[in-house]
Design a protein around this motif. Structure first.
Motif, mmCIF file in Angstrom:
data_model
loop_
_atom_site.group_PDB
_atom_site.id
_atom_site.type_symbol
_atom_site.label_atom_id
_atom_site.label_comp_id
_atom_site.label_asym_id
_atom_site.label_seq_id
_atom_site.Cartn_x
_atom_site.Cartn_y
_atom_site.Cartn_z
ATOM 1 N N MET A 24 0.988 -1.248 -0.184
ATOM 2 C CA MET A 24 0.062 -0.001 -0.016
ATOM 3 C C MET A 24 0.834 1.235 0.212
ATOM 4 N N GLY A 25 2.293 1.338 0.096
ATOM 5 C CA GLY A 25 3.062 2.290 -0.046
ATOM 6 C C GLY A 25 3.176 3.045 1.382
ATOM 7 N N ILE A 26 2.843 2.418 2.398
ATOM 8 C CA ILE A 26 2.849 3.034 3.770
ATOM 9 C C ILE A 26 4.186 2.915 4.477
ATOM 10 N N PRO A 27 4.730 4.105 4.587
ATOM 11 C CA PRO A 27 6.133 4.097 5.012
ATOM 12 C C PRO A 27 6.258 3.591 6.735
ATOM 13 N N LEU A 28 7.256 2.693 6.997
ATOM 14 C CA LEU A 28 7.123 2.450 8.227
ATOM 15 C C LEU A 28 8.543 2.733 8.726
ATOM 16 N N ASN A 29 8.811 3.473 9.984
ATOM 17 C CA ASN A 29 10.349 3.526 10.350
ATOM 18 C C ASN A 29 10.928 2.112 11.057
ATOM 19 N N LEU A 30 12.058 2.135 11.192
ATOM 20 C CA LEU A 30 12.717 0.839 11.496
ATOM 21 C C LEU A 30 12.165 0.392 12.934
ATOM 22 N N VAL A 31 11.769 1.131 14.022
ATOM 23 C CA VAL A 31 11.534 0.889 15.101
ATOM 24 C C VAL A 31 9.629 0.343 15.090
ATOM 25 N N GLU A 32 9.034 0.960 14.217
ATOM 26 C CA GLU A 32 7.735 0.596 13.956
ATOM 27 C C GLU A 32 7.910 -0.785 13.351
ATOM 28 N N GLU A 33 8.664 -1.179 12.376
ATOM 29 C CA GLU A 33 8.895 -2.266 11.818
ATOM 30 C C GLU A 33 9.080 -3.410 12.719
ATOM 31 N N LYS A 34 10.033 -3.140 13.363
ATOM 32 C CA LYS A 34 10.673 -4.216 14.422
ATOM 33 C C LYS A 34 9.427 -4.317 15.584
ATOM 34 N N VAL A 35 8.644 -3.547 15.918
ATOM 35 C CA VAL A 35 7.557 -3.456 16.820
ATOM 36 C C VAL A 35 6.780 -4.741 16.191
ATOM 37 N N LEU A 36 6.196 -4.297 15.086
ATOM 38 C CA LEU A 36 5.293 -5.273 14.318
ATOM 39 C C LEU A 36 5.699 -6.487 14.217
ATOM 40 N N GLN A 37 7.092 -6.702 13.771
ATOM 41 C CA GLN A 37 7.555 -8.144 13.782
ATOM 42 C C GLN A 37 7.608 -8.855 15.093
ATOM 43 N N LEU A 38 7.664 -7.948 16.274
ATOM 44 C CA LEU A 38 7.804 -8.761 17.464
ATOM 45 C C LEU A 38 6.258 -9.090 17.844
ATOM 46 N N ILE A 39 5.392 -8.468 17.493
ATOM 47 C CA ILE A 39 4.047 -8.698 17.750
ATOM 48 C C ILE A 39 3.649 -10.155 16.738
ATOM 49 N N ASP A 40 4.129 -10.028 15.480
ATOM 50 C CA ASP A 40 3.855 -11.266 14.758
ATOM 51 C C ASP A 40 4.439 -12.624 15.663
ATOM 52 N N ALA A 41 5.492 -12.358 16.213
ATOM 53 C CA ALA A 41 6.294 -13.392 16.758
ATOM 54 C C ALA A 41 5.572 -13.799 18.208
ATOM 55 N N GLY A 42 4.825 -12.863 18.677
ATOM 56 C CA GLY A 42 4.110 -13.352 20.030
ATOM 57 C C GLY A 42 4.481 -12.625 20.970
ATOM 58 N N VAL A 43 5.445 -11.344 20.900
ATOM 59 C CA VAL A 43 5.785 -10.715 21.983
ATOM 60 C C VAL A 43 5.086 -9.633 21.984
ATOM 61 N N TYR A 44 4.160 -9.513 23.241
ATOM 62 C CA TYR A 44 3.309 -8.552 23.745
ATOM 63 C C TYR A 44 3.813 -7.522 24.450
ATOM 64 N N GLN A 45 4.657 -7.905 25.362
ATOM 65 C CA GLN A 45 4.906 -6.955 26.678
ATOM 66 C C GLN A 45 6.308 -6.209 26.284
ATOM 67 N N ILE A 46 5.783 -4.735 26.647
ATOM 68 C CA ILE A 46 6.705 -3.659 26.123
ATOM 69 C C ILE A 46 8.035 -3.780 26.779
ATOM 70 N N ASP A 47 8.212 -4.433 28.010
ATOM 71 C CA ASP A 47 9.453 -4.347 28.622
ATOM 72 C C ASP A 47 10.225 -5.530 27.993
ATOM 73 N N GLU A 48 9.467 -6.456 27.548
ATOM 74 C CA GLU A 48 10.390 -7.515 26.813
ATOM 75 C C GLU A 48 10.666 -7.219 25.319
ATOM 76 N N MET A 49 9.690 -6.279 24.925
ATOM 77 C CA MET A 49 10.287 -5.626 23.275
ATOM 78 C C MET A 49 11.520 -4.817 23.715
ATOM 79 N N SER A 50 11.612 -4.039 24.642
ATOM 80 C CA SER A 50 12.628 -3.369 25.210
ATOM 81 C C SER A 50 13.858 -3.980 25.500
#
Length: 76
Positions: A24-50
């Motif tokens: 769709m041509g929606i630009p994502l920055n690197l942090v947004e991309e990595k957060v979405l990848q972690l959500i895909d991988a089942g990581v939902y806790q922000i402290d764990e993402m950090s």
């Protein structure tokens, strides 16, 4: 009391997958991309993402709030 994540929710879900963002041509920055990848991988806790990304929690709080406001992710 331990903070369980943004808005007290333990489950974040993507509304659309990452490939659709690119199509769709929606630009994502690197942090947004990595957060979405972690959500895909089942990581939902922000402290764990950090810990995984080596980023300050405050940056992730802002990024997740941004994705939520843009309706790119939802909470259950």
């Amino acid at each position: 009391m331990v903070n369980k994540g943004i808005l007290g929710c333990k489950n974040l879900r993507q509304r659309i997958n990452r490939e659709e963002f690119w199509r769709m041509g929606i630009p994502l920055n690197l942090v947004e991309e990595k957060v979405l990848q972690l959500i895909d991988a089942g990581v939902y806790q922000i402290d764990e993402m950090s810990n995984i990304l080596g980023l300050h929690r405050k940056l992730l709080d802002i990024t997740i709030a941004d994705l939520y406001v843009k309706e790119f992710i939802t909470t259950t």
